[in-house]
Design an enzyme around this catalytic site. Structure first.
Site, mmCIF file in Angstrom:
data_model
loop_
_atom_site.group_PDB
_atom_site.id
_atom_site.type_symbol
_atom_site.label_atom_id
_atom_site.label_comp_id
_atom_site.label_asym_id
_atom_site.label_seq_id
_atom_site.Cartn_x
_atom_site.Cartn_y
_atom_site.Cartn_z
ATOM 1 N N ASP A 1 0.861 -1.170 0.000
ATOM 2 C CA ASP A 1 0.000 0.000 0.000
ATOM 3 C C ASP A 1 0.907 1.233 0.000
ATOM 4 O O ASP A 1 2.110 1.129 0.266
ATOM 5 C CB ASP A 1 -0.890 -0.027 1.250
ATOM 6 C CG ASP A 1 -1.776 1.193 1.349
ATOM 7 O OD1 ASP A 1 -2.364 1.579 0.328
ATOM 8 O OD2 ASP A 1 -1.873 1.759 2.447
ATOM 9 N N THR B 1 -0.024 5.011 1.250
ATOM 10 C CA THR B 1 -0.125 5.922 2.388
ATOM 11 C C THR B 1 0.056 5.179 3.708
ATOM 12 O O THR B 1 -0.678 4.241 4.004
ATOM 13 C CB THR B 1 -1.483 6.644 2.377
ATOM 14 O OG1 THR B 1 -1.634 7.308 1.129
ATOM 15 C CG2 THR B 1 -1.565 7.649 3.511
ATOM 16 N N ASP C 1 -1.967 -0.699 5.971
ATOM 17 C CA ASP C 1 -2.223 -0.201 7.321
ATOM 18 C C ASP C 1 -3.658 0.243 7.548
ATOM 19 O O ASP C 1 -4.028 0.559 8.673
ATOM 20 C CB ASP C 1 -1.282 0.976 7.643
ATOM 21 C CG ASP C 1 -1.694 2.249 6.920
ATOM 22 O OD1 ASP C 1 -2.205 2.148 5.785
ATOM 23 O OD2 ASP C 1 -1.498 3.338 7.488
#
Length: 646
Positions: free
Chosen positions: A310, A312, A505
């Site tokens: 991922d 960000t 996250d």
């Protein structure tokens, strides 16, 4: 709770087997051999019964494991009166299975439940009053009050005023967004501004967050099961054992030789050495801030070929930082930043917090603002040290200054911009970025050295931002604008070419983490949903720990294999000796214990694995440019589209 129950059950069985062995030995040494026989048998039977139940359960699922060899050795030893040998085997087997279950229970006990962040109730308007109702009671059309800091309980539309919500856990967007009246707010996002009213458009069970939870459950069910390392050797070793035992009995007509072969063949080097090496690896990984939820994920980590990341909060820091201050007056840069940060102390907006942090990092002394007024999602206006100060988005600040500021060139690059006006004159633009982690490039290079063949980016952010942020990382593919189900499909597609590790996250990453062979959650600041769905949680906010975890996993598995090969080799030698009559069943059990100790000591070498953890590079302060601006040498330009209002 089920894992804890299994650990307790296996601990009870280990205590029973050990008590039976020791109690029988004491009775035998005291001159009570008949009672010793009874105690040994009593200690073996519970383990044997549990073992038979486990074998039936495995066979029902189409699995054949080494448990069959242990069951044969115990049952045949009891049948021919070799109760001491059976008791020794029972202790060895119970000890190995307890270690394996303990590893899984220990690794998972720190994890929170997937639904821990989901609100259990909501505040609903009814007949001019507010009432707290359970989520199941909410229906489409209900008007709800969403207070500051509350998670949005159901999908709905903003009703009373503009809303300022943090959707980072759902979409990967780094900054909160401003929603106008009539805009849709997704369940699972968080109210980062003032309270607002929401008109529910669907019940909780049909909302966005509930859909993500269902995706997690489906992904976990579809994940291919990982077999134990020990079981992969089971069929071959089982065949050798039975063939030697039957041959010894057939050619010598002595069943005790077959018993001795079976006792020596008890696969304790596999049952004990493998879990010891893997538990040692789990402990070692935890020392470096990598929480691995059991031995199976540790095994899987050692064979990863594809890495999906991922953006960000994973490749990037996930928090905006000032990367440039473009001045438009003769006022000193530090003074502009000090005035802006002093005013922004009155705001909790992520950009305001970043401005304050930047001023504090420079050691600037902040003043207390007066008459400060915050316009949610737009900016802040007030007085600092007698100066009228306005900080916010370009349009917001432009409504107070003359001449109005024109568009800033960095807006086209996907950055975040905050304008600063002092005494109604435009003073500067603060350029914000979600910088690439300092260790991202070195970490990916190290992972490729360790055998990772493909590295992909999967993000919900815009493609132009994703490409700019990851420029120079040498990614094999960039997939942007993805929804949670599309991330799952990407993982499933890549799994056809080899084992896949997914790192994320946010809540939106949880289904993909569950679908991957190994899901890794950034647990320091990530969502509880991703931490629960993942197989591995990085307890420190450093992506370089990925390399540490993979190196520990591969070293632990290699050490476990070394123990298996050495232990099984010695066991086969002992089986041949027993078949020729050189070992009695008890002597065979003692020999097997010696082999166990040797392979366990070798397995414990996993505790000494020392992966290299790269040190954080020193931060460099860039010199001022000719136009008076200060620019940091960041690897990437910022995160999302922008202005102060996100």
């Amino acid at each position: 709770m089920a894992v804890v129950s299994r650990v307790r059950t296996k601990l009870v069985l280990l205590v029973i087997a050990t008590a039976g062995l020791i109690g029988g030995l004491m009775l035998n040494l005291s001159g009570w051999p008949d009672f010793a026989w009874v105690v040994w048998t009593a200690g073996v039977l519970p383990i044997f019964m549990a073992l038979v139940f486990e074998i039936i359960h495995d066979l029902w699922r189409g699995e054949v494991g080494l448990d069959i060899v242990a069951a044969l050795s115990m049952s045949v030893a009891l049948a021919f009166g070799e109760c001491l040998a059976a008791a020794i085997v029972a202790v060895m087997y119970a000890g190995g299975t307890f270690l394996e279950s303990f590893a899984e229970g220990r690794a998972r006990r720190e994890m929170r439940e997937l639904m821990s962040r989901v609100p259990r109730s909501a505040t609903r308007h009814r007949n001019g009053q507010l009432e707290d109702v359970p989520l199941d009671a909410i229906v489409a059309g209900d008007r709800l009050l969403i207070r500051q800091g509350d998670a949005v309980p159901v999908d709905g539309t903003v009703a009373s005023t503009t809303a300022f919500v943090d959707t980072s856990a759902l979409t990967g967007e780094s900054l909160p967004v401003l929603l106008a009246v009539g805009s849709e707010a997704m369940s699972g996002s968080t109210n980062a501004g003032d309270a607002f009213d929401l008109i529910a458009t669907r019940p909780a069970k049909e909302s966005t967050y509930a859909g993500i939870v269902r995706l997690v459950e489906e992904a976990q069910q579809s994940k291919a099961p990982m077999s134990r390392l020990a079981d992969r050797w089971s069929l071959g070793f089982l065949g050798i054992t039975i063939a030697l035992a039957l041959a010894a009995w057939w050619f010598t007509n002595d069943p005790i030789r077959a018993v001795a072969v079976l006792v020596v063949a008890t696969p304790c080097p596999l049952i004990l050495a493998v879990p010891v090496a893997l538990v040692a690896g789990l402990s070692r990984a935890a020392h470096y801030g990598v929480l691995i939820k059991g031995a199976k994920p540790l095994e899987a980590m050692s064979g990863i070929q594809t890495l999906i990341l991922d953006k960000t909060g994973t490749l990037t820091d996930g928090r905006p930082q000032i990367v440039a201050i473009d001045r438009h007056t003769d006022m000193l840069e530090d003074e502009i930043l000090r005035l802006a940060a002093s005013l922004d102390q009155a705001s909790k907006h992520p950009v305001a917090l970043a401005i304050v942090a930047a001023a504090e990092a420079r050691g600037l002394e902040l003043s207390i603002p007066v008459e400060a007024a915050e316009f949610p999602g737009e900016g802040v206006r007030g007085i600092v040290d007698g100066h009228k100060v306005t900080v916010g988005g370009n349009d917001f600040v432009g409504s107070y200054v003359r001449p109005q500021p024109v568009g800033h060139p960095v807006l086209a690059s996907g950055s975040v911009l905050a304008a600063v006006a002092v005494d109604d004159c435009l003073a500067a633009h603060l350029v914000m970025a979600d910088p690439l982690r300092e260790d991202a490039a070195s970490t990916l290079l190290e992972l490729r050295r360790q055998g990772i063949k493909r590295v992909l980016l999967a993000t919900g952010d815009r493609v132009e931002v994703a490409k700019r942020v990851t420029e120079g990382l040498g990614l094999d593919e960039i997939r942007a604008g993805l929804f949670p189900d599309q991330k799952v499909m990407l993982v499933l597609t890549e799994r056809k070419s080899g084992p896949v590790m997914m790192v994320g996250d946010g809540v939106n990453d949880a289904p993909a983490l569950a679908a991957a062979d190994v899901g890794v959650a950034m647990g320091a600041r990530g969502a509880s949903a991703s931490a629960e769905a993942a197989d591995v949680v990085l307890l420190v906010d450093k992506i370089d720990r990925l390399g540490s975890g993979i190196k520990i996993a591969r070293s632990s598995r290699r050490i476990a294999l070394e123990s298996v090969v050495a232990g099984i080799g010695l066991s086969i030698v002992g089986m041949v000796a027993a078949a020729f009559g050189y070992l009695t069943p008890v002597q065979g059990a003692i020999l097997q214990e010696a082999i166990d100790i040797a392979v366990i000591l070798n397995a414990l070498r996993a505790l000494r694995v020392r992966p290299e953890v790269p040190k954080d590079p020193a931060k460099q302060i860039a010199p001022a440019s000719s136009d008076g601006t200060t620019r940091q040498n960041v690897t990437s330009l910022p995160l999302d589209q922008g202005s102060y209002k996100g």
